[in-house]
Design an enzyme around this catalytic site. Structure first.
Site, PDB file in Angstrom:
ATOM      1  N   TYR A  82      -4.213   1.636 -17.050  1.00  0.00           N
ATOM      2  CA  TYR A  82      -4.659   2.947 -16.578  1.00  0.00           C
ATOM      3  C   TYR A  82      -4.343   3.111 -15.093  1.00  0.00           C
ATOM      4  CZ  TYR A  82      -7.858   6.936 -15.975  1.00  0.00           C
ATOM      5  OH  TYR A  82      -8.401   8.171 -15.709  1.00  0.00           O
TER       6      TYR A  82
ATOM      7  N   SER B 113      -6.140  10.517 -11.461  1.00  0.00           N
ATOM      8  CA  SER B 113      -7.452   9.882 -11.383  1.00  0.00           C
ATOM      9  C   SER B 113      -7.621   9.282 -10.002  1.00  0.00           C
ATOM     10  CB  SER B 113      -7.560   8.779 -12.441  1.00  0.00           C
ATOM     11  OG  SER B 113      -8.711   7.972 -12.239  1.00  0.00           O
TER      12      SER B 113
ATOM     13  N   LYS C 101      -1.607   5.751 -13.497  1.00  0.00           N
ATOM     14  CA  LYS C 101      -2.145   6.839 -12.689  1.00  0.00           C
ATOM     15  C   LYS C 101      -1.577   6.806 -11.265  1.00  0.00           C
ATOM     16  CE  LYS C 101      -4.808   8.948 -15.685  1.00  0.00           C
ATOM     17  NZ  LYS C 101      -4.555  10.344 -16.109  1.00  0.00           N
TER      18      LYS C 101
END
Length: 271
Positions: free
Chosen positions: A161, A148, A165
């Protein structure tokens, strides 16, 4: 990397980016597509495999197989690879794409941190363990790992997150460096907001508001182009590269700007 006549595995394939990749790859006439997702997604996965096997809307029919798999469990990833190789032969391209997102910070429960780590990092590790030895022996192979833009920058709503990532990108860098001379190519996909079920209810996010939401189909086109060029960083939102360059040029300035931006988002005013 030309996808014609290649055997390709895609995880997280029941919907969103994974499904878009499968449909786009089918247009390149691969030898086989193996679609993996959680058992709860078996209905959607079977339906997509049926569409690919039959062909539609001018798209050629492709040998496709659905496989229920939790990528956070190494034994299930090994079983996915074994089933693919038994039916179709050696894997040429492994797209480690499964992902999830939950808002959270450093106080998020350990279970949330563990889930993100397993899906966003260890799933890539498990895939590499399963396919790299064979690719190395054959002198070629391709790993496409979905990360991402949050892994290059950050995600203000979700520390779990963003951190996982970041680690996913670091792992992809390592794999590219370590196995590039073995003929194994690595790309890491780093989009911002993509119109998929994952961002349902999150379209007010900073990335979506500032840079827009792209379709999964447009992202899939970008991936095919990136793999054809064997580009490490695949950026469907090209402005992300500018943000990364600004961050690297003056980290402290970037952090200060992000603090001010975070304050605006939370309704706080810096004094």
């Amino acid at each position: 990397m030309k996808l014609t006549d290649r055997r390709i595995v895609i995880t997280g394939a029941a919907s969103g980016i994974g499904a878009a990749l499968a449909l786009r790859f089918a247009a390149e006439r691969p030898r086989a597509l193996v679609l993996a997702d959680l058992p709860a997604q078996s209905g959607a996965l079977d339906a997509l495999a049926a569409r690919l096997n039959s062909g539609e809307a001018g798209r050629p029919a492709v040998h496709a197989m659905a496989f229920a798999c939790d990528v956070g469990d190494e034994a299930q990833v090994q079983a996915l690879v074994a089933a693919t190789e038994e039916r179709f032969g050696p894997i040429d391209v492994f797209c480690s794409n499964a992902g999830l997102i939950r808002d959270g910070d450093e106080f998020s429960p350990d279970a949330h941190w563990t889930l993100n780590w397993q899906v966003h990092v260890m799933a890539h590790v498990y895939a590499a363990r399963a396919v790299v030895p064979g690719m190395k022996a054959r002198g070629e192979g391709y790993l496409l790992n979905t990360a991402s833009a949050a892994g290059l920058l950050t995600s203000l709503p979700s520390a779990t997150y963003a951190v996982s990532k970041h680690a996913a990108i670091a792992l992809a860098e390592y794999l590219s460096i370590r196995h590039g001379e073995d003929g194994i190519r690595v790309s890491v996909l780093c989009p911002q907001a993509v119109d998929t079920p994952m961002i349902a209810g999150r379209t007010g996010s900073a990335a979506a508001a500032n840079d827009g939401v792209i379709s999964a189909q447009a992202l899939a086109d970008c991936v095919v182009e990136g793999m054809d060029a064997e580009t490490f960083l695949i950026l469907p939102h090209p402005q992300v590269l500018t943000y990364v360059e600004r961050k690297a040029k003056d980290y402290d300035r970037w952090l200060g700007g992000m603090r001010r931006f975070a304050s605006k988002l939370t309704g706080k005013v810096e004094r």
